[in-house]
Design an enzyme around this catalytic site. Structure first.
Site, mmCIF file in Angstrom:
data_model
loop_
_atom_site.group_PDB
_atom_site.id
_atom_site.type_symbol
_atom_site.label_atom_id
_atom_site.label_comp_id
_atom_site.label_asym_id
_atom_site.label_seq_id
_atom_site.Cartn_x
_atom_site.Cartn_y
_atom_site.Cartn_z
ATOM 1 N N TYR A 1 37.325 48.417 30.017
ATOM 2 C CA TYR A 1 36.422 48.194 28.899
ATOM 3 C C TYR A 1 35.807 46.964 29.014
ATOM 4 C CZ TYR A 1 36.017 46.667 24.086
ATOM 5 O OH TYR A 1 35.563 46.260 22.843
ATOM 6 N N SER B 1 31.335 42.645 23.329
ATOM 7 C CA SER B 1 32.686 42.042 23.084
ATOM 8 C C SER B 1 33.069 40.873 23.883
ATOM 9 C CB SER B 1 33.755 43.161 23.458
ATOM 10 O OG SER B 1 35.196 42.717 23.674
#
Length: 242
Positions: free
Chosen positions: A147, A134
């Site tokens: 995250y 990501s």
């Protein structure tokens, strides 16, 4: 030829499975509660005229990984890890169990299964490993640093693995999708210019894997955006609250 998709119950995982199946790859769908993928496997098999199988795998149970790989119909030519858990930053800040689940789901589990598959590919002398990480891992931000830190770990793991395997005929591809319209982001106000679809992610992965690319931003604008964010001095960045 065959492709293994780990995290196949995700929207991106299924889209990737369909894209490779459309190119003639037999598909191995792996996830927790894999029986829920039986209908998807049947659809892929009929639609693309390939073999499609389902396989139980919990990325939080590394002791099961060896047995999982041994149970596959064949060692795949391509293995794609599409596992991810966004979590809730506010909850993760207060709940250690929630934070641990996000970290293990996005880094520990994906890294360990990717590394084990890498060893099998090296022993065979060929293969392609694809890790979906990501852009959140490019720099820790207040809005999603639990995250993001896990994804940063996975990105670094893939980088080191790629360096280690550079002369082993095993290709390692890191994929940075940015915002994607999926069930995981449902309800979020996503900026159109920075948002893509699972199908575009899948198509980009298929092409990049074929071209032996190393790192790809699915939407190229993210390379510029994150380049600017990474370049900000810490004294400036800490006041942005991004």
């Amino acid at each position: 030829m065959s492709v293994l998709v780990v995290g196949a119950r995700s929207d991106m995982g299924l889209a990737v499975a369909h894209r490779f199946a459309a190119a003639g790859y037999d598909v191995q769908l792996a996830a927790r509660n894999a029986a829920q993928l039986n209908a998807d496997a049947a659809d892929i098999a009929i639609r693309h005229n390939v073999q499609a199988t389902t396989h139980e795998l919990d990325v939080l149970a590394p002791d099961s990984f060896e047995g999982f790989i041994e149970s596959l119909p064949a060692l795949p030519q391509v293995a794609i890890c599409a596992v991810g858990l966004l979590g809730d930053q506010a909850v993760s800040e207060q709940d250690l169990s929630a934070a641990s689940l996000v970290m293990r789901s996005n880094f520990e589990g994906p890294a360990l299964i990717t590394g084990l598959l890498a060893d099998r590919f090296v022993a065979r002398g060929s293969g392609t490993l694809v890790g979906i990480s990501s852009v959140a891992g490019d720099r820790g931000r207040a809005s999603n640093y639990v995250y993001g830190s896990a994804k940063a770990g996975y990105t670094a793991f893939l980088s080191g693995l790629r360096n280690r395997l550079a002369k082993k005929n095993v290709h390692v591809l890191t994929v940075l999708p940015g915002f994607v319209k999926t069930r995981m982001t449902e309800g979020m106000d996503l900026p159109p210019r920075l948002t893509t679809t699972p199908e575009r992610v899948a198509d980009t992965i298929f092409k990049a894997a074929s071209q032996k690319r190393d790192i790809i931003y699915v939407k190229p604008i993210w390379r510029l955006v994150m380049g600017v964010i990474r370049a900000l001095p810490e004294r400036v960045f800490k006041g942005t609250q991004l």
